[in-house]
Design a protein around this motif. Structure first.
Motif, mmCIF file in Angstrom:
data_model
loop_
_atom_site.group_PDB
_atom_site.id
_atom_site.type_symbol
_atom_site.label_atom_id
_atom_site.label_comp_id
_atom_site.label_asym_id
_atom_site.label_seq_id
_atom_site.Cartn_x
_atom_site.Cartn_y
_atom_site.Cartn_z
ATOM 1 N N TRP A 48 10.927 31.052 -5.535
ATOM 2 C CA TRP A 48 10.811 30.260 -4.305
ATOM 3 C C TRP A 48 12.178 30.020 -3.669
ATOM 4 O O TRP A 48 12.311 30.086 -2.439
ATOM 5 N N GLU A 49 13.205 29.770 -4.471
ATOM 6 C CA GLU A 49 14.540 29.580 -3.897
ATOM 7 C C GLU A 49 15.039 30.867 -3.246
ATOM 8 O O GLU A 49 15.682 30.835 -2.197
ATOM 9 N N PHE A 50 14.752 32.006 -3.868
ATOM 10 C CA PHE A 50 15.111 33.307 -3.285
ATOM 11 C C PHE A 50 14.464 33.440 -1.902
ATOM 12 O O PHE A 50 15.104 33.838 -0.920
ATOM 13 N N VAL A 51 13.169 33.115 -1.826
ATOM 14 C CA VAL A 51 12.406 33.294 -0.593
ATOM 15 C C VAL A 51 12.744 32.227 0.433
ATOM 16 O O VAL A 51 12.880 32.507 1.630
ATOM 17 N N ARG A 52 12.914 30.987 -0.031
ATOM 18 C CA ARG A 52 13.094 29.877 0.914
ATOM 19 C C ARG A 52 14.328 30.050 1.780
ATOM 20 O O ARG A 52 14.270 29.892 3.014
ATOM 21 N N VAL A 53 15.475 30.374 1.137
ATOM 22 C CA VAL A 53 16.713 30.446 1.922
ATOM 23 C C VAL A 53 16.705 31.630 2.887
ATOM 24 O O VAL A 53 17.434 31.616 3.889
ATOM 25 N N ALA A 64 13.465 33.472 4.083
ATOM 26 C CA ALA A 64 12.333 33.469 5.009
ATOM 27 C C ALA A 64 12.276 32.207 5.851
ATOM 28 O O ALA A 64 11.965 32.256 7.044
ATOM 29 N N VAL A 65 12.579 31.047 5.216
ATOM 30 C CA VAL A 65 12.457 29.768 5.938
ATOM 31 C C VAL A 65 13.755 29.417 6.653
ATOM 32 O O VAL A 65 13.786 29.225 7.869
ATOM 33 N N ASP A 66 14.866 29.345 5.869
ATOM 34 C CA ASP A 66 16.125 28.877 6.466
ATOM 35 C C ASP A 66 16.734 29.899 7.418
ATOM 36 O O ASP A 66 17.222 29.542 8.494
ATOM 37 N N ARG A 67 16.714 31.178 7.035
ATOM 38 C CA ARG A 67 17.402 32.177 7.844
ATOM 39 C C ARG A 67 16.495 32.808 8.893
ATOM 40 O O ARG A 67 16.925 33.028 10.022
ATOM 41 N N LEU A 68 15.234 33.088 8.528
ATOM 42 C CA LEU A 68 14.329 33.736 9.492
ATOM 43 C C LEU A 68 13.466 32.741 10.257
ATOM 44 O O LEU A 68 12.773 33.127 11.199
ATOM 45 N N GLY A 69 13.480 31.460 9.855
ATOM 46 C CA GLY A 69 12.782 30.420 10.607
ATOM 47 C C GLY A 69 11.268 30.467 10.507
ATOM 48 O O GLY A 69 10.584 29.986 11.399
ATOM 49 N N ARG A 70 10.735 30.985 9.414
ATOM 50 C CA ARG A 70 9.276 31.049 9.268
ATOM 51 C C ARG A 70 8.725 29.718 8.762
ATOM 52 O O ARG A 70 9.446 28.890 8.240
ATOM 53 N N ASP A 71 7.405 29.556 8.917
ATOM 54 C CA ASP A 71 6.752 28.302 8.539
ATOM 55 C C ASP A 71 6.815 28.120 7.022
ATOM 56 O O ASP A 71 6.350 28.999 6.274
ATOM 57 N N PRO A 72 7.378 26.994 6.522
ATOM 58 C CA PRO A 72 7.537 26.830 5.063
ATOM 59 C C PRO A 72 6.217 26.864 4.298
ATOM 60 O O PRO A 72 6.114 27.495 3.249
ATOM 61 N N ALA A 73 5.187 26.175 4.825
ATOM 62 C CA ALA A 73 3.908 26.132 4.103
ATOM 63 C C ALA A 73 3.266 27.508 4.020
ATOM 64 O O ALA A 73 2.751 27.923 2.975
ATOM 65 N N GLU A 74 3.294 28.242 5.114
ATOM 66 C CA GLU A 74 2.700 29.575 5.122
ATOM 67 C C GLU A 74 3.462 30.529 4.195
ATOM 68 O O GLU A 74 2.856 31.315 3.451
ATOM 69 N N VAL A 75 4.804 30.453 4.270
ATOM 70 C CA VAL A 75 5.621 31.310 3.396
ATOM 71 C C VAL A 75 5.366 30.975 1.937
ATOM 72 O O VAL A 75 5.234 31.856 1.076
ATOM 73 N N ARG A 76 5.258 29.695 1.615
ATOM 74 C CA ARG A 76 5.036 29.281 0.223
ATOM 75 C C ARG A 76 3.694 29.801 -0.299
ATOM 76 O O ARG A 76 3.609 30.304 -1.425
ATOM 77 N N ARG A 77 2.632 29.686 0.522
ATOM 78 C CA ARG A 77 1.316 30.187 0.088
ATOM 79 C C ARG A 77 1.354 31.697 -0.138
ATOM 80 O O ARG A 77 0.807 32.208 -1.129
ATOM 81 N N GLU A 78 1.988 32.426 0.780
ATOM 82 C CA GLU A 78 2.030 33.881 0.666
ATOM 83 C C GLU A 78 2.752 34.330 -0.592
ATOM 84 O O GLU A 78 2.246 35.153 -1.368
ATOM 85 N N TRP A 79 3.935 33.749 -0.860
ATOM 86 C CA TRP A 79 4.733 34.207 -1.999
ATOM 87 C C TRP A 79 4.230 33.647 -3.316
ATOM 88 O O TRP A 79 4.426 34.254 -4.369
ATOM 89 N N ARG A 80 3.574 32.493 -3.268
ATOM 90 C CA ARG A 80 2.947 32.004 -4.498
ATOM 91 C C ARG A 80 1.838 32.963 -4.946
ATOM 92 O O ARG A 80 1.668 33.227 -6.138
#
Length: 347
Positions: A81-86, A88-104
């Motif tokens: 999640w830390e790999f993805v968060r920084v 997909a969310v922080d750098r690419l500005g994607r929705d955190p909840a949606e990104v979390r569900r997809e990668w989980r």
């Protein structure tokens, strides 16, 4: 996968050295997850693992991030999640909840498939066959211990099959006093005595059991139960997992001079209950926030939302405040964990 020497982030020059070998997505579920992490890394500008762990603020070490992308072992969900968060969310500005569900879903698919492929069957038990003994041989049609084929034990040479009038001095009319009616073997006195002794012992044992057993059971009812012996517990393991920003994710723009509530979600990932713990502020910024805020109590496996009240500065700029878990005296806990932080822009 090990990082190439002298790697640099985008915008600072080309990378030098040998390029890392990407995992083959066809080689297994863990390699497929690592391949997806590489694709995300490229979409976000291909920053180095060192930059992801420092400048981009991933709560995982450079070596953990590199190992996750190597594809040789399944990384933990927290590292993934830390790999993805920084990125997909922080750098690419994607929705955190949606990104979390997809990668989980990606991570659980890799974990479940890898477990199913590596699970070994339980060994089967093969009980031994019982010993088979041949039946005892039949006693032949012999006479008594000293008798002839049909005569009594002491019958003379002219004794007929039934011990006629010419039998020896001990041969009776039917084979003598020790022979059977037709010369068969009768039970000996010794065997009879043994059988009588065994029968007597069994009878006495039955009487004793019938007399003593009720007394034992009665005494057992009157005695208190022995104290329960506690089972040995596992070694204490204190750990936490960052589950995400509930409010005001990193990069949020706030108006100068306004107050807002920042909330994080943490999970007790160890087996030690959290009691008397706090998030303690580690630095000072133009934005104002309390020095510390309470946590818990939180049982192992439970998640908790932690909220701090923040007042934005009056002047525009970046506001980044770090917090670390401590005890009531301010002693830092979980030293290996990076602090959590608030990172907003004051407009």
């Amino acid at each position: 996968m090990a990082e190439s020497p002298g790697s640099q982030d985008e915008g600072t020059g080309a990378r030098r050295g040998r390029r890392p070998i990407r995992p083959d997505p066809e080689s297994g579920p863990v390699a497929l997850l690592a391949h997806r992490l590489w694709e995300l890394k490229e979409q976000a500008g291909d920053p180095s693992f060192a930059d992801m762990a420092s400048r981009l603020g991933a709560a995982a070490s450079k070596s953990s991030l590199a190992a996750a992308a190597r594809g040789s072992a399944l990384p933990s969900w927290e590292t993934t999640w830390e790999f993805v968060r920084v990125l997909a969310v922080d750098r690419l500005g994607r929705d955190p909840a949606e990104v979390r569900r997809e990668w989980r879903a990606y991570w659980e698919q890799a974990a479940n498939t890898a477990y199913a492929e590596n699970e070994a069957p339980m060994p089967e038990s093969h009980p031994s066959s019982p010993d088979s003994r041949p039946p005892a041989g039949d006693v032949g049609p012999r006479g008594g211990p000293h008798g002839g084929p049909h005569g009594g034990p002491h019958g003379g040479p002219h004794g007929g099959p039934h011990g006629g009038p010419h039998g020896g001095p001990h041969g009776g009319p039917h084979g003598g006093p020790h022979g059977g009616p037709h010369g068969g073997r009768r039970p000996s006195g010794r065997r009879t005595a043994v059988l009588a002794t065994v029968t007597g012992v069994v009878g006495v044992a039955a009487v004793l059991v019938g007399w003593v057993l009720p007394m034992i059971m009665e005494n057992a009812k009157s005695e208190p139960d022995p104290p329960a012996v506690p089972s040995p517990s596992a070694s204490p393991h204190d750990d936490s997992a960052f589950e995400g920003d509930v409010t005001y994710p990193d990069g949020t723009v706030v108006k100068g001079g306004t107050s807002f509530d920042k909330t994080w979600r943490l999970r007790n990932a160890g087996n030690v209950p959290w009691q008397g713990r706090y998030l303690t502020r580690m630095n000072d910024t133009p934005c104002k926030a309390p020095k510390r805020v309470g946590i818990g109590p939180v049982l192992p496996g439970e998640s908790v939302d932690i909220t701090v009240r923040v007042r934005a500065s009056e002047t525009p700029g970046r506001c980044k405040i770090f917090w670390k878990m401590t005890d009531e005296d301010g002693t830092p806990l979980l030293a290996a964990k990076k602090p959590i932080f608030l990172d907003v822009t004051v407009a």
